[in-house]
Structures are given as C-alpha cells and as structure tokens.
Write a protein that holds these residues in place. Structure first.
Motif, short mmCIF file in Angstrom:
data_model
loop_
_atom_site.label_atom_id
_atom_site.label_comp_id
_atom_site.label_asym_id
_atom_site.label_seq_id
_atom_site.Cartn_x
_atom_site.Cartn_y
_atom_site.Cartn_z
N VAL A 129 0.85 -1.12 0.08
CA VAL A 129 -0.03 0.14 -0.11
C VAL A 129 0.93 1.13 0.01
N ALA B 72 -6.41 1.62 -3.17
CA ALA B 72 -6.81 0.60 -2.04
C ALA B 72 -8.18 0.77 -1.59
N VAL C 56 -9.40 4.10 0.31
CA VAL C 56 -8.92 4.56 1.32
C VAL C 56 -8.02 5.52 1.34
N ALA D 248 -6.17 1.93 5.54
CA ALA D 248 -5.72 0.89 4.50
C ALA D 248 -5.21 -0.40 5.61
N TYR E 82 3.71 -1.29 3.99
CA TYR E 82 2.67 -0.24 3.99
C TYR E 82 3.81 0.80 3.81
#
Length: 188
Positions: free
Chosen positions: A22, A138, A146, A152, A163
């Motif tokens: 992400v 996402a 998101v 997320a 992330y």
C-alpha cells in the motif's frame, strides 16, 4: 506486516519478493505490486476483489519505464505533445499495449493505462525498483477509496506485505483517465 517509517528500499524488497504494498499516490492510497510477476498481480486482484478482465494501471517515474508495456510506435506524433505536456502528473493515459504486455495487466483490452507520477515518494520507489508499479486504488472493488494509512491497515491488515508511510500528493480526486488516441475521458 512491516511498517514503513524507513526508506522505500524495504518496500522494494517486498516488491522483489512478489509482495503487495500500500502506498500513497497523488490523491488516494494505492495497492501496488510488480507488474511482471503474475502471482503478485493475482494476489493484488484477490485482495482487491477485482476481476482481471478490467485491466490495471501502471505508474512510473518516467516514460522510459513504460516502454516495455506500451506500443510506442502506434502513438501518433500529434498525440505525443498532449500526453507529454501533462506528465509528470495525475493524468493516466490509455495507450496501445505492446504485444508482449501480459493479459494479467491489460485484461480484456489491447491497451494499457499508464501514468508518469509527480508524487516524490512514488517516483523514488519506481526509481529504486527500476520499473513501474501496478497502481490501483486501495479499496475493495465497489467500496470507498482508502484515504489514510490507518484505514488501509484496518482494511487489509496482514494481506498486504508492506505499508509505505508517506503523505498523499494533495490532489482532491484520483487521476483523470484519458484515451491517448481519441482524447475521450474515462474518468474525470
């Protein structure tokens, strides 16, 4: 699951190992992976619950990173000025796909959606990775996008391998998507 309070190099490690990350884009957080790794793309599609037929966007540091996936010879000269005058930026162009571009990226289409970003962290990530990333919002398909890293993490938890903790690019809307050949706007 790793936290990215360190440099994107660890995100690159995740990408090189076939992971899904992400990361922030110009307006929303995105899900990304190595576009050349079919298993990674399939994992991303499963996480997002997105059918492969829809195709995916690639995000890059520069146009040169996209040449492997785009049939550059089919882009008319008069269209190039419009395309390149709007990059880097939050404009995604749908271009003719190279014959070698895998169907797990193009889906049911003979085109590929590509963007040269101006987001500094994404540019650095693509530079370090040495190629573009798959870039899709996402969120689960059909659900709200998101907008924060904590959202997320709540949404995807351990299904995502890394992330990237960096700010969004400040745009209020996801990238505009335009057809490079006709100028038709698919998402405005």
């Amino acid at each position: 699951m790793s936290e990215s309070t360190i440099s994107p190099a660890t995100a690159v490690d995740a990408l090189q190992q076939g992971g899904v990350i992400v990361y922030p884009t110009e307006a929303v957080f995105g899900l990304g992976c190595d576009p050349d790794n079919q298993a990674a793309v399939e994992k991303l599609l499963a996480i997002k619950q997105r059918p492969v037929e829809k195709g995916l966007i690639l995000i890059a540091d520069n146009y040169g990173q996209l040449l492997k996936y785009v049939d550059d010879a089919k882009l008319p000269l008069d269209k190039r000025a419009d395309i390149f005058s709007q990059w880097p930026g939050a404009i995604t162009w749908v271009m003719p796909a190279a014959k070698s571009t895998p169907k797990w990226l193009t889906g049911q289409f003979d085109s590929i959606a590509v963007r040269v970003t101006n987001h500094p962290e994404v540019k650095a990530l693509c530079q370090q990775f040495g190629k573009p990333l798959v870039s899709t919002s996402a969120n689960l398909t059909g659900q709200p996008t998101v907008m924060t890293l904590s959202q997320a993490k709540q949404e995807f938890a351990e299904r995502v391998d890394f992330y990237v903790d960096a700010p969004l690019g400040g745009n209020s809307q996801p990238s505009v998507i335009k057809d490079a050949m006709t100028g038709q706007i698919f998402r405005g």
